[in-house]
Enzyme design. Structure first.
Site, short mmCIF file in Angstrom:
data_model
loop_
_atom_site.label_atom_id
_atom_site.label_comp_id
_atom_site.label_asym_id
_atom_site.label_seq_id
_atom_site.Cartn_x
_atom_site.Cartn_y
_atom_site.Cartn_z
CD GLU A 34 -2.99 -1.10 0.37
OE1 GLU A 34 -3.22 -0.05 -0.27
OE2 GLU A 34 -3.63 -2.15 0.23
CB THR A 35 1.51 4.09 -2.02
OG1 THR A 35 2.65 3.28 -2.31
CG2 THR A 35 1.93 5.54 -1.94
#
Length: 269
Positions: A34-35
Site C-alpha cells: 500500500e501507498t
C-alpha cells in the site's frame, strides 16, 4: 521493531495534487502493498486514499495506521485524527501513547458452508476438504474467509496463485483470508491474507481483513470475549492486532507503528 508488521508508504500533503493516474503511477513505483495519500481538510480532518501497485482499494488498515503515525510524528500533541475516504467514509483514529486505535466499519460476512467450491478453494492452499470448517463472504468488500480446523494448516499453507485465479467463485473476489483458532495462549485467532486480484499475493498484516474476520469469530466461537487477540502469520514477518466490536457497525483495531525511513518525493509522472 520497524521491520515487522506491514510496510506502507505515507505521502503527506502535496502542493500540486496529482491526478488519479499519477497517484497510481507513484504507488506502482514504490511497489509496496500500500501507498497512502493524505491531504489536510479541516482542522484535525484529512482525506485519505490507498493504492496497491495496481489499483486503488476500498480500505486499508496498516496504511491508515502508518498515516496516523506520520501525522503524530509531525504534530506530537495529536490525540485523535479523523480521516475521510471517498469510498469508506469517516474513519476516526484515537491515539494513546504509542498505540493507535482505528475505528473501521464492521463487515460481517455470511457463511457459505462447506461444498465443492470450498474444497476447490482449499486445494489452492494445499488444504484437504476435511480440514475446512466453513467459507464465508462479505459482498460489499468482496472478501472471502476460508475457515480451517487447524492453525498449522494456516501457517503451513502453500498458495498456488495460478490455481487460485482460476477457481470459479460464486461471487467476484478481491481477497481470501485463511483463518483458524490459535493454539498459542497469547492469541485467539490466526490468519493469512491473499489478494492477487489487486496485486498483492500475500499481505503481511491486513486491518481491512480483520473487519470481516473479527465479527465472524466473535459470533462463531468467542461470544463472551470483549476483544480478540489476532496474529497474522505472514511467513518470516507477520504482526499482531488487538480487535474488538465497538458496536454493530464498528470494529476497532489497535496497534503500533514505527518510522523506517523518511524523505521528499520528487514526482514527474
Amino acid at each position: 521493531d520497524p521491520v515487522t508488521g506491514a510496510a506502507a508508504v505515507v505521502i503527506l500533503q502535496m502542493s500540486d495534487q496529482p491526478s488519479d493516474l499519477q497517484l497510481q503511477k507513484i504507488a506502482t513505483e514504490f511497489n509496496l502493498s500500500e501507498t497512502v495519500f493524505v491531504t489536510p481538510k479541516d482542522e484535525g480532518t484529512f482525506s485519505i486514499r490507498w493504492f496497491t501497485p495496481v489499483k486503488e482499494v476500498q480500505l486499508c488498515g496498516h496504511a491508515t495506521l502508518a498515516a496516523s503515525h506520520a501525522l503524530k510524528t509531525v504534530a506530537p500533541t495529536l490525540t485523535s485524527i479523523f480521516f475521510e475516504s471517498h469510498i469508506a467514509g469517516k474513519l476516526p483514529v484515537y491515539i494513546n501513547d504509542s498505540h493507535y486505535e482505528l475505528h473501521f466499519p464492521c463487515r460481517e460476512p455470511s457463511s457459505l458452508g462447506v461444498d465443492e467450491f470450498s474444497a476447490n478453494l482449499g486445494r489452492c492452499f494445499g488444504i484437504n476438504r476435511e480440514g475446512i470448517l466453513d467459507v464465508a463472504f462479505h459482498k460489499g468488500s468482496q472478501k472471502y474467509l476460508l475457515v480451517l480446523a487447524s492453525e498449522d494448516d494456516v501457517k503451513n499453507a502453500l498458495p498456488n496463485f495460478d490455481q487460485l485465479r482460476h477457481v470459479e467463485f460464486p461471487h467476484v473476489p478481491l481477497s481470501v483470508t485463511i483463518t483458524a483458532k490459535s493454539n498459542d495462549s497469547r492469541f485467539d485467532v490466526t490468519s493469512r491474507h491473499f489478494a492477487p486480484w489487486v496485486g498483492i499475493d500475500e499481505d503481511p498484516v491486513t486491518g481491512a481483513a480483520h473487519v470481516v474476520l473479527v465479527p465472524y469469530w466473535l459470533k462463531r466461537e468467542f461470544k463472551a470475549a470483549e476483544e480478540l487477540r489476532c496474529f497474522q502469520a505472514f511467513p518470516g514477518r507477520g504482526g499482531e492486532l488487538i480487535c474488538k466490536l465497538v458496536d454493530q457497525s464498528t470494529v476497532s483495531l489497535r496497534g503500533e507503528a514505527a518510522t523506517f525511513a523518511e524523505g521528499s518525493l520528487h514526482w514527474m509522472v
